[in-house]
Design a protein around this motif. Structure first.
Motif, short mmCIF file in Angstrom:
data_model
loop_
_atom_site.label_atom_id
_atom_site.label_comp_id
_atom_site.label_asym_id
_atom_site.label_seq_id
_atom_site.Cartn_x
_atom_site.Cartn_y
_atom_site.Cartn_z
N PRO A 165 0.82 -1.21 0.00
CA PRO A 165 0.00 0.00 0.00
C PRO A 165 0.86 1.26 0.00
CG PRO A 165 0.04 -0.92 2.21
CD PRO A 165 0.81 -1.86 1.31
N VAL A 166 0.38 2.27 -0.72
CA VAL A 166 1.09 3.53 -0.88
C VAL A 166 0.52 4.55 0.10
CG1 VAL A 166 1.71 5.35 -2.50
CG2 VAL A 166 1.44 3.00 -3.31
N GLU A 167 1.41 5.19 0.85
CA GLU A 167 0.97 6.21 1.79
C GLU A 167 0.51 7.45 1.04
OE1 GLU A 167 4.19 7.01 4.46
OE2 GLU A 167 4.37 4.92 5.05
N GLY A 168 -0.51 8.12 1.55
CA GLY A 168 -0.99 9.35 0.94
C GLY A 168 -2.38 9.71 1.43
N ALA A 169 -2.80 10.90 1.08
CA ALA A 169 -4.12 11.38 1.49
C ALA A 169 -5.19 10.51 0.85
CB ALA A 169 -4.30 12.83 1.08
N ASN A 170 -5.96 9.84 1.67
CA ASN A 170 -6.96 8.88 1.20
C ASN A 170 -8.34 9.50 1.31
OD1 ASN A 170 -8.68 6.59 0.89
ND2 ASN A 170 -7.01 5.27 1.53
N SER A 171 -9.05 9.58 0.19
CA SER A 171 -10.37 10.20 0.18
C SER A 171 -11.52 9.19 0.21
CB SER A 171 -10.52 11.10 -1.06
OG SER A 171 -10.41 10.34 -2.23
N PHE A 172 -11.20 7.88 0.29
CA PHE A 172 -12.26 6.88 0.38
C PHE A 172 -12.97 7.00 1.72
CE2 PHE A 172 -9.32 4.46 -2.49
CZ PHE A 172 -10.15 4.44 -3.59
N THR A 173 -14.30 6.93 1.70
CA THR A 173 -15.05 6.87 2.95
C THR A 173 -14.92 5.45 3.51
OG1 THR A 173 -17.11 6.14 1.91
CG2 THR A 173 -16.74 8.54 2.08
N GLN A 174 -15.35 5.26 4.73
CA GLN A 174 -15.28 3.93 5.33
C GLN A 174 -16.12 2.92 4.54
OE1 GLN A 174 -16.54 3.63 9.46
NE2 GLN A 174 -15.08 1.96 9.78
N ASP A 175 -17.31 3.33 4.11
CA ASP A 175 -18.17 2.44 3.31
C ASP A 175 -17.53 2.10 1.96
OD1 ASP A 175 -20.11 2.30 5.28
OD2 ASP A 175 -21.35 3.89 4.40
N GLN A 176 -16.92 3.09 1.31
CA GLN A 176 -16.25 2.85 0.04
C GLN A 176 -15.06 1.91 0.22
OE1 GLN A 176 -15.44 6.96 -0.89
NE2 GLN A 176 -17.08 7.04 -2.44
N ALA A 177 -14.31 2.11 1.29
CA ALA A 177 -13.15 1.25 1.56
C ALA A 177 -13.59 -0.19 1.77
CB ALA A 177 -12.39 1.78 2.78
N LYS A 178 -14.62 -0.39 2.57
CA LYS A 178 -15.12 -1.73 2.82
C LYS A 178 -15.60 -2.39 1.53
CE LYS A 178 -18.21 -4.48 5.67
NZ LYS A 178 -19.26 -4.51 6.66
N SER A 179 -16.31 -1.63 0.72
CA SER A 179 -16.82 -2.15 -0.55
C SER A 179 -15.68 -2.57 -1.48
CB SER A 179 -17.69 -1.09 -1.23
OG SER A 179 -18.13 -1.54 -2.48
N ARG A 180 -14.63 -1.75 -1.59
CA ARG A 180 -13.49 -2.10 -2.45
C ARG A 180 -12.77 -3.34 -1.94
NH1 ARG A 180 -10.59 1.01 -6.22
NH2 ARG A 180 -11.84 2.72 -6.95
N ILE A 181 -12.63 -3.46 -0.64
CA ILE A 181 -11.97 -4.63 -0.06
C ILE A 181 -12.79 -5.88 -0.35
CG2 ILE A 181 -11.31 -5.72 2.12
CD1 ILE A 181 -10.54 -2.84 3.09
N GLU A 182 -14.10 -5.79 -0.18
CA GLU A 182 -14.97 -6.93 -0.46
C GLU A 182 -14.95 -7.31 -1.95
OE1 GLU A 182 -18.17 -6.40 3.19
OE2 GLU A 182 -18.61 -5.45 1.25
#
Length: 105
Positions: A46-63
């Protein structure tokens, strides 16, 4: 003559557009695109940086990346979403960076 010039301009624009869509994950200088696509993954994720994903978006992408039972999802101080989950029936820790790279840790 005008039709020939117009046709040449359209062909050039199409070629540039196609090239822009096939940007590599990282070049030899270490430059990476802002967002990962299905055709490009950053090998240093994973690349460090300003992350604009919301918690719901992050969970959805992981799933969508094949992880299930995603829990304890939290963004760390480096901008990386971290969670626990399951992959192929085994418990794993998973990370999502600002580029959209999903990585088992």
């Amino acid at each position: 003559m005008k039709n020939i010039i117009l046709a040449a301009a359209l062909i050039s624009a199409s070629a540039l557009s196609a090239h822009a869509q096939t940007t590599p994950a990282a070049d030899t200088n270490g430059n990476t695109p802002a967002v990962a696509t299905q055709n490009s993954k950053n090998v240093t994720a994973p690349v460090e940086g300003a992350n604009s994903f919301t918690q719901d978006q992050a969970k959805s992408r992981i799933e969508k990346a094949g992880f299930s039972d995603v829990k304890n999802l939290m963004k760390d101080d480096k901008g990386i979403w971290m969670a626990a989950g399951m992959k192929d029936g085994k418990p794993v820790n998973v990370a999502l960076d600002y580029q959209g790279n999903v990585v088992a840790k």
